[in-house]
Design a protein around this motif. Structure first.
Motif, PDB file in Angstrom:
ATOM      1  N   ALA A 166       0.806  -1.211   0.000  1.00 27.38           N
ATOM      2  CA  ALA A 166       0.000   0.000   0.000  1.00 27.38           C
ATOM      3  C   ALA A 166       0.844   1.268   0.000  1.00 27.38           C
ATOM      4  N   HIS A 167       2.069   1.169   0.485  1.00 25.49           N
ATOM      5  CA  HIS A 167       2.920   2.348   0.588  1.00 25.49           C
ATOM      6  C   HIS A 167       3.561   2.691  -0.762  1.00 25.49           C
ATOM      7  N   HIS A 168       4.176   3.857  -0.829  1.00 23.49           N
ATOM      8  CA  HIS A 168       4.935   4.173  -2.033  1.00 23.49           C
ATOM      9  C   HIS A 168       6.401   3.797  -1.808  1.00 23.49           C
ATOM     10  N   ILE A 169       7.137   3.693  -2.905  1.00 21.51           N
ATOM     11  CA  ILE A 169       8.555   3.331  -2.842  1.00 21.51           C
ATOM     12  C   ILE A 169       9.377   4.447  -3.463  1.00 21.51           C
ATOM     13  N   PHE A 170      10.467   4.795  -2.821  1.00 19.55           N
ATOM     14  CA  PHE A 170      11.412   5.779  -3.352  1.00 19.55           C
ATOM     15  C   PHE A 170      12.742   5.065  -3.530  1.00 19.55           C
ATOM     16  N   MET A 223      -3.995   5.431  -5.057  1.00 19.30           N
ATOM     17  CA  MET A 223      -2.982   5.072  -6.054  1.00 19.30           C
ATOM     18  C   MET A 223      -1.693   4.621  -5.366  1.00 19.30           C
ATOM     19  N   ARG A 224      -0.968   3.721  -6.020  1.00 15.14           N
ATOM     20  CA  ARG A 224       0.358   3.345  -5.573  1.00 15.14           C
ATOM     21  C   ARG A 224       1.375   4.128  -6.399  1.00 15.14           C
ATOM     22  N   LEU A 225       2.401   4.652  -5.735  1.00 20.49           N
ATOM     23  CA  LEU A 225       3.387   5.493  -6.397  1.00 20.49           C
ATOM     24  C   LEU A 225       4.786   4.890  -6.270  1.00 20.49           C
ATOM     25  N   LEU A 226       5.501   4.862  -7.368  1.00 20.97           N
ATOM     26  CA  LEU A 226       6.887   4.416  -7.382  1.00 20.97           C
ATOM     27  C   LEU A 226       7.741   5.559  -7.908  1.00 20.97           C
ATOM     28  N   PHE A 227       8.769   5.930  -7.143  1.00 24.40           N
ATOM     29  CA  PHE A 227       9.656   7.031  -7.519  1.00 24.40           C
ATOM     30  C   PHE A 227      11.085   6.520  -7.677  1.00 24.40           C
ATOM     31  N   SER A 231       9.066  16.005   2.739  1.00 27.91           N
ATOM     32  CA  SER A 231       8.455  15.230   3.822  1.00 27.91           C
ATOM     33  C   SER A 231       7.590  14.102   3.275  1.00 27.91           C
ATOM     34  N   ARG A 232       6.801  14.390   2.239  1.00 31.13           N
ATOM     35  CA  ARG A 232       5.944  13.360   1.655  1.00 31.13           C
ATOM     36  C   ARG A 232       6.784  12.240   1.042  1.00 31.13           C
ATOM     37  N   LEU A 233       7.807  12.625   0.301  1.00 32.98           N
ATOM     38  CA  LEU A 233       8.616  11.623  -0.396  1.00 32.98           C
ATOM     39  C   LEU A 233       9.386  10.729   0.574  1.00 32.98           C
ATOM     40  N   GLU A 234       9.634  11.226   1.777  1.00 31.30           N
ATOM     41  CA  GLU A 234      10.381  10.449   2.778  1.00 31.30           C
ATOM     42  C   GLU A 234       9.489   9.502   3.580  1.00 31.30           C
ATOM     43  N   GLN A 235       8.188   9.540   3.336  1.00 27.29           N
ATOM     44  CA  GLN A 235       7.275   8.744   4.157  1.00 27.29           C
ATOM     45  C   GLN A 235       7.209   7.278   3.752  1.00 27.29           C
ATOM     46  N   GLY A 236       7.520   6.965   2.525  1.00 27.55           N
ATOM     47  CA  GLY A 236       7.373   5.598   2.059  1.00 27.55           C
ATOM     48  C   GLY A 236       8.610   4.747   2.287  1.00 27.55           C
ATOM     49  N   LEU A 237       8.613   3.588   1.657  1.00 26.47           N
ATOM     50  CA  LEU A 237       9.761   2.687   1.724  1.00 26.47           C
ATOM     51  C   LEU A 237      10.884   3.249   0.870  1.00 26.47           C
ATOM     52  N   ARG A 238      12.066   3.409   1.450  1.00 23.94           N
ATOM     53  CA  ARG A 238      13.206   3.949   0.719  1.00 23.94           C
ATOM     54  C   ARG A 238      14.238   2.844   0.496  1.00 23.94           C
ATOM     55  N   LEU A 239      14.625   2.684  -0.766  1.00 24.74           N
ATOM     56  CA  LEU A 239      15.537   1.614  -1.156  1.00 24.74           C
ATOM     57  C   LEU A 239      16.704   2.172  -1.966  1.00 24.74           C
ATOM     58  N   HIS A 240      17.762   1.381  -2.048  1.00 24.34           N
ATOM     59  CA  HIS A 240      18.947   1.783  -2.820  1.00 24.34           C
ATOM     60  C   HIS A 240      19.290   0.688  -3.815  1.00 24.34           C
TER      61      HIS A 240
END
Length: 230
Positions: free
Chosen positions: A39-43, A125-129, A147-156
């Motif tokens: 459900a979360h977004h991914i950055f 909506m699901r968002l992938l960045f 702040s919004r962009l930092e709320q989801g799952l952050r990957l490298h």
């Protein structure tokens, strides 16, 4: 005037999860998001050549194959008209936004993405960045967007080594019915480029040339194609 259509994602055989040879946890996270299991977004952060665009396109293609409305948006092309583009994306299940760093310093584009993020949350909506750095390091001037962009799952995502790039190129060639042996790979990686994006574009040209000439991929044939195009 609609600005959505020129940026609409078109599914293709070159962008599949099976061809991503990076970290399995990163691929699995994107695959789950594409299937609606997250459900979360991914950055996703990574350097050029790490496969970020590939994962976004594979996600959009996978969602489309499952009957979900999805789109891939390259922000480097859309930043100047982002509000218009995002206004046309209502009702989608998955939106894949590539190269967030392209918006940094563009106040109108930053605000457009901020408002779209809020609307996407309300609509489910699901968002992938993807970006070259984490949100706080991109130079974005709108604190609320960071702040919004930092709320989801952050990957490298790590950049593939040469062995990984060779295997990716072989898989993509095989998906087109082409055999690419080690001699051909040696030639491409020493004489043409070691950049996977450039090599993938070259594969497109070689595929068309091979089909037109009814020739298999050999070093002499590739030399002739490059000589003719040059």
């Amino acid at each position: 005037m609609s600005t959505q259509l020129p940026l609409a994602f078109k599914a293709g055989t070159d962008h599949r999860f099976i061809d991503f040879l990076g970290q399995d946890p990163v691929r699995q996270a994107f695959e789950q998001a594409a299937e609606g299991k997250a459900a979360h977004h991914i950055f996703l952060v990574g350097a050029q050549g790490a496969g970020k665009t590939h994962l976004l396109r594979a996600s959009a293609g996978h969602a489309l194959a499952l009957g979900q409305a999805a789109v891939y948006v390259p922000l480097t092309r859309a930043s100047g008209m982002l509000a218009e583009v995002l206004d046309g994306l209502s009702g989608l299940a998955l939106v894949c936004l590539d190269d967030v760093q392209a918006l940094a310093g563009n106040r109108d584009a930053e605000e457009a993405l901020f408002h779209f993020y809020n609307r996407a949350g309300a609509e489910g909506m699901r968002l992938l960045f993807t970006a070259t750095a984490m949100p706080a390091q991109l130079g974005i001037g709108l604190p609320d967007l960071v702040s919004r962009l930092e709320q989801g799952l952050r990957l490298h995502a790590e950049v593939l080594d040469e062995y990984g790039k060779r295997r990716v190129l072989q898989r993509r060639a095989a998906g087109r019915g082409l055999q690419m042996d080690e001699a051909v790979l040696d030639y491409l990686f020493t004489r043409v480029s070691r950049d996977l994006h450039t090599l993938s574009q070259l594969l497109d040209r070689l595929d068309h040339a091979s089909l037109a000439a009814q020739r298999r991929l050999t070093v002499p044939f590739i030399k002739s194609v490059l000589h003719t195009e040059g």
